[in-house]
Design a protein around this motif. Structure first.
Motif, PDB file in Angstrom:
ATOM      1  N   ASN A 139       0.828  -1.211   0.000  1.00 51.94           N
ATOM      2  CA  ASN A 139       0.000   0.000   0.000  1.00 51.94           C
ATOM      3  C   ASN A 139       0.861   1.259   0.000  1.00 51.94           C
ATOM      4  OD1 ASN A 139      -2.398  -1.393  -0.019  1.00 51.94           O
ATOM      5  ND2 ASN A 139      -2.622  -1.406   2.214  1.00 51.94           N
ATOM      6  N   SER A 140       1.955   1.237   0.754  1.00 47.56           N
ATOM      7  CA  SER A 140       2.824   2.413   0.797  1.00 47.56           C
ATOM      8  C   SER A 140       3.482   2.650  -0.559  1.00 47.56           C
ATOM      9  CB  SER A 140       3.895   2.256   1.884  1.00 47.56           C
ATOM     10  OG  SER A 140       4.778   1.173   1.582  1.00 47.56           O
ATOM     11  N   HIS A 141       3.843   1.576  -1.248  1.00 43.80           N
ATOM     12  CA  HIS A 141       4.410   1.714  -2.584  1.00 43.80           C
ATOM     13  C   HIS A 141       3.376   2.267  -3.564  1.00 43.80           C
ATOM     14  CE1 HIS A 141       7.933  -0.639  -1.307  1.00 43.80           C
ATOM     15  NE2 HIS A 141       8.500  -0.233  -2.427  1.00 43.80           N
ATOM     16  N   LEU A 142       2.156   1.771  -3.488  1.00 46.02           N
ATOM     17  CA  LEU A 142       1.104   2.251  -4.381  1.00 46.02           C
ATOM     18  C   LEU A 142       0.782   3.721  -4.116  1.00 46.02           C
ATOM     19  CD1 LEU A 142      -1.327  -0.821  -4.363  1.00 46.02           C
ATOM     20  CD2 LEU A 142       0.100  -0.034  -6.258  1.00 46.02           C
ATOM     21  N   ARG A 176       3.636   5.850  -5.432  1.00 48.07           N
ATOM     22  CA  ARG A 176       3.607   5.903  -6.890  1.00 48.07           C
ATOM     23  C   ARG A 176       2.474   6.784  -7.387  1.00 48.07           C
ATOM     24  NH1 ARG A 176       4.356   0.418 -10.138  1.00 48.07           N
ATOM     25  NH2 ARG A 176       6.353   0.695  -9.069  1.00 48.07           N
ATOM     26  N   ARG A 177       1.321   6.712  -6.737  1.00 47.22           N
ATOM     27  CA  ARG A 177       0.184   7.541  -7.141  1.00 47.22           C
ATOM     28  C   ARG A 177       0.500   9.024  -6.935  1.00 47.22           C
ATOM     29  NH1 ARG A 177      -3.216   5.195  -4.350  1.00 47.22           N
ATOM     30  NH2 ARG A 177      -3.357   6.565  -2.538  1.00 47.22           N
ATOM     31  N   HIS A 178       1.059   9.372  -5.787  1.00 50.89           N
ATOM     32  CA  HIS A 178       1.429  10.761  -5.525  1.00 50.89           C
ATOM     33  C   HIS A 178       2.491  11.246  -6.517  1.00 50.89           C
ATOM     34  CE1 HIS A 178       0.035  10.508  -1.036  1.00 50.89           C
ATOM     35  NE2 HIS A 178      -0.976  10.557  -1.896  1.00 50.89           N
ATOM     36  N   ALA A 179       3.407  10.360  -6.855  1.00 48.50           N
ATOM     37  CA  ALA A 179       4.462  10.719  -7.808  1.00 48.50           C
ATOM     38  C   ALA A 179       3.877  10.987  -9.187  1.00 48.50           C
ATOM     39  CB  ALA A 179       5.500   9.599  -7.889  1.00 48.50           C
ATOM     40  N   ARG A 180       2.944  10.163  -9.611  1.00 47.57           N
ATOM     41  CA  ARG A 180       2.346  10.347 -10.942  1.00 47.57           C
ATOM     42  C   ARG A 180       1.556  11.651 -11.014  1.00 47.57           C
ATOM     43  NH1 ARG A 180       2.431   4.948 -12.845  1.00 47.57           N
ATOM     44  NH2 ARG A 180       4.675   4.498 -12.870  1.00 47.57           N
ATOM     45  N   VAL A 181       0.838  11.977  -9.943  1.00 49.06           N
ATOM     46  CA  VAL A 181       0.103  13.243  -9.917  1.00 49.06           C
ATOM     47  C   VAL A 181       1.065  14.418 -10.004  1.00 49.06           C
ATOM     48  CG1 VAL A 181      -1.354  14.754  -8.514  1.00 49.06           C
ATOM     49  CG2 VAL A 181      -1.897  12.314  -8.686  1.00 49.06           C
ATOM     50  N   ALA A 182       2.117  14.386  -9.184  1.00 50.01           N
ATOM     51  CA  ALA A 182       3.114  15.458  -9.216  1.00 50.01           C
ATOM     52  C   ALA A 182       3.790  15.527 -10.581  1.00 50.01           C
ATOM     53  CB  ALA A 182       4.162  15.236  -8.119  1.00 50.01           C
ATOM     54  N   PHE A 190       2.223  25.764 -11.407  1.00 47.13           N
ATOM     55  CA  PHE A 190       3.302  25.940 -10.435  1.00 47.13           C
ATOM     56  C   PHE A 190       2.755  26.240  -9.053  1.00 47.13           C
ATOM     57  CE2 PHE A 190       7.369  28.105  -9.055  1.00 47.13           C
ATOM     58  CZ  PHE A 190       8.130  26.951  -9.133  1.00 47.13           C
ATOM     59  N   LEU A 191       1.505  26.668  -8.980  1.00 49.28           N
ATOM     60  CA  LEU A 191       0.844  26.858  -7.687  1.00 49.28           C
ATOM     61  C   LEU A 191       0.486  25.513  -7.062  1.00 49.28           C
ATOM     62  CD1 LEU A 191      -0.264  29.172  -5.844  1.00 49.28           C
ATOM     63  CD2 LEU A 191      -2.452  28.876  -7.012  1.00 49.28           C
ATOM     64  N   LEU A 192       0.112  24.554  -7.911  1.00 50.46           N
ATOM     65  CA  LEU A 192      -0.298  23.229  -7.438  1.00 50.46           C
ATOM     66  C   LEU A 192       0.875  22.267  -7.262  1.00 50.46           C
ATOM     67  CD1 LEU A 192      -3.431  22.722  -9.716  1.00 50.46           C
ATOM     68  CD2 LEU A 192      -3.387  23.495  -7.336  1.00 50.46           C
ATOM     69  N   LEU A 193       1.936  22.470  -8.058  1.00 45.46           N
ATOM     70  CA  LEU A 193       3.057  21.531  -8.051  1.00 45.46           C
ATOM     71  C   LEU A 193       3.695  21.350  -6.681  1.00 45.46           C
ATOM     72  CD1 LEU A 193       5.099  19.701  -9.443  1.00 45.46           C
ATOM     73  CD2 LEU A 193       6.370  21.754 -10.130  1.00 45.46           C
ATOM     74  N   PRO A 194       4.058  22.415  -5.961  1.00 45.80           N
ATOM     75  CA  PRO A 194       4.706  22.193  -4.661  1.00 45.80           C
ATOM     76  C   PRO A 194       3.795  21.487  -3.660  1.00 45.80           C
ATOM     77  CG  PRO A 194       4.182  24.518  -4.968  1.00 45.80           C
ATOM     78  CD  PRO A 194       3.972  23.856  -6.287  1.00 45.80           C
ATOM     79  N   LEU A 195       2.481  21.677  -3.790  1.00 43.95           N
ATOM     80  CA  LEU A 195       1.554  20.971  -2.899  1.00 43.95           C
ATOM     81  C   LEU A 195       1.571  19.471  -3.194  1.00 43.95           C
ATOM     82  CD1 LEU A 195      -1.461  23.457  -2.991  1.00 43.95           C
ATOM     83  CD2 LEU A 195       0.311  23.249  -1.233  1.00 43.95           C
ATOM     84  N   ALA A 196       1.619  19.126  -4.486  1.00 40.04           N
ATOM     85  CA  ALA A 196       1.689  17.716  -4.863  1.00 40.04           C
ATOM     86  C   ALA A 196       3.008  17.109  -4.404  1.00 40.04           C
ATOM     87  CB  ALA A 196       1.526  17.580  -6.376  1.00 40.04           C
ATOM     88  N   LEU A 197       4.092  17.861  -4.512  1.00 39.66           N
ATOM     89  CA  LEU A 197       5.390  17.353  -4.070  1.00 39.66           C
ATOM     90  C   LEU A 197       5.449  17.246  -2.549  1.00 39.66           C
ATOM     91  CD1 LEU A 197       7.714  19.332  -6.504  1.00 39.66           C
ATOM     92  CD2 LEU A 197       7.304  16.864  -6.512  1.00 39.66           C
ATOM     93  N   TYR A 198       4.730  18.117  -1.863  1.00 36.43           N
ATOM     94  CA  TYR A 198       4.684  18.040  -0.401  1.00 36.43           C
ATOM     95  C   TYR A 198       4.052  16.723   0.048  1.00 36.43           C
ATOM     96  CZ  TYR A 198       3.759  19.329   4.449  1.00 36.43           C
ATOM     97  OH  TYR A 198       3.726  19.352   5.822  1.00 36.43           O
ATOM     98  N   ARG A 199       2.999  16.300  -0.654  1.00 39.57           N
ATOM     99  CA  ARG A 199       2.361  15.012  -0.319  1.00 39.57           C
ATOM    100  C   ARG A 199       3.342  13.860  -0.477  1.00 39.57           C
ATOM    101  NH1 ARG A 199      -2.951  14.112  -3.632  1.00 39.57           N
ATOM    102  NH2 ARG A 199      -3.105  12.363  -2.180  1.00 39.57           N
ATOM    103  N   ARG A 252       9.729   5.783  -4.612  1.00 35.39           N
ATOM    104  CA  ARG A 252       9.694   4.842  -3.499  1.00 35.39           C
ATOM    105  C   ARG A 252       8.998   5.485  -2.308  1.00 35.39           C
ATOM    106  NH1 ARG A 252      14.912   4.132  -5.627  1.00 35.39           N
ATOM    107  NH2 ARG A 252      15.735   5.716  -4.207  1.00 35.39           N
ATOM    108  N   PRO A 253       8.501   4.689  -1.387  1.00 35.16           N
ATOM    109  CA  PRO A 253       7.898   5.267  -0.163  1.00 35.16           C
ATOM    110  C   PRO A 253       8.946   6.018   0.639  1.00 35.16           C
ATOM    111  CG  PRO A 253       7.293   2.966  -0.435  1.00 35.16           C
ATOM    112  CD  PRO A 253       8.372   3.227  -1.424  1.00 35.16           C
ATOM    113  N   ALA A 254       8.508   6.988   1.412  1.00 38.96           N
ATOM    114  CA  ALA A 254       9.429   7.739   2.263  1.00 38.96           C
ATOM    115  C   ALA A 254      10.040   6.806   3.301  1.00 38.96           C
ATOM    116  CB  ALA A 254       8.707   8.887   2.952  1.00 38.96           C
TER     117      ALA A 254
END
Length: 236
Positions: free
Chosen positions: A5-8, A11-17, A73-82, A231-233
């Motif tokens: 689940n952590s990998h998924l 990966r999902r957060h990475a794809r959005v970012a 660019f307003l949304l990008l750092p929020l996605a990277l924060y996740r 990868r997961p944090a």
């Protein structure tokens, strides 16, 4: 199952970012690179006005693309924060704050291009102005646009420093990308300082390639997020 689940999730957060990053990169290349190359006059006021008039639709599209670029660019750092926030909260907050600080500057800067369209329009109150006066005002607005981009460049560089550090420390992405991001951030800030402090710097061949590390780091990170994921944090 928890590991899966952590990998998924990572990966999902990475794809959005990555998708937001790709939108930011493509619209930025179009608005900041392609459009000026087609509508600029290399400092010649007459040629510049003629090129903008001849490619008005492209000029307008560049403004729209610029607005989309800044919204992304307003949304990008929020996605990277996740994705990266668990690595180090303070660095993650700094990354978000520094990136977002450039967005208002970007939108205000775009206003100068709207002023160019006004000057080249057919409003009755513009008729008393001679062609030379209109050309001078257009060049002033374009110079103001360039100055605004130069100020925004400070934050385009600063946000990459905590971003790159998070990539290096968290190891969710290749560390090489993190080093390129940090080097790119430093190159943006150094380029800003050089343009203000070093006479004739903008005319040197080095100036054209000064921010290459930033381009490599950002485009590389964008594609890695979109294609490979993350990868997961380590702290998860």
């Amino acid at each position: 199952m928890l590991l899966d689940n952590s990998h998924l999730t990572a990966r999902r957060h990475a794809r959005v970012a990555g998708a937001i990053y790709l939108l930011n990169v493509l619209t930025g290349i179009f608005a900041l690179g392609y459009v000026p190359a087609q509508t600029g006059g290399h400092g010649d006021a007459v040629a510049t006005v003629q090129n903008i008039t001849a490619h008005e639709g492209l000029f307008r599209a560049g403004i729209v693309a610029g607005a989309i670029c800044y919204l992304a660019f307003l949304l990008l750092p929020l996605a990277l924060y996740r994705l990266l926030g668990a690595t180090h909260r303070i660095a993650s907050v700094a990354m978000v704050a520094l990136a977002m600080a450039s967005v208002p500057i970007g939108f205000v800067t775009l206003g100068h291009k709207l002023d160019v369209l006004t000057l080249l329009g057919q409003a009755p109150w513009l008729h008393p102005l001679s062609a030379a006066q209109v050309q001078t005002q257009v060049m002033l607005q374009l110079d103001a646009y360039g100055n605004g981009l130069l100020l925004a460049q400070v934050f385009w560089g600063l946000w990459l420093l905590p971003f790159g550090w998070l990539v290096i420390r968290g190891r969710q992405l290749p560390r090489l990308l993190g080093y390129l991001l940090v080097l790119g951030g430093l190159s943006y800030v150094a380029d800003f300082a050089a343009q203000l402090l070093v006479p004739g710097y903008s005319d040197t061949a080095f100036a054209s390639y000064a921010t290459t590390p930033a381009a490599l780091g950002e485009i590389g990170t964008c594609l890695w997020l979109l294609v490979v994921g993350a990868r997961p944090a380590a702290t998860a």
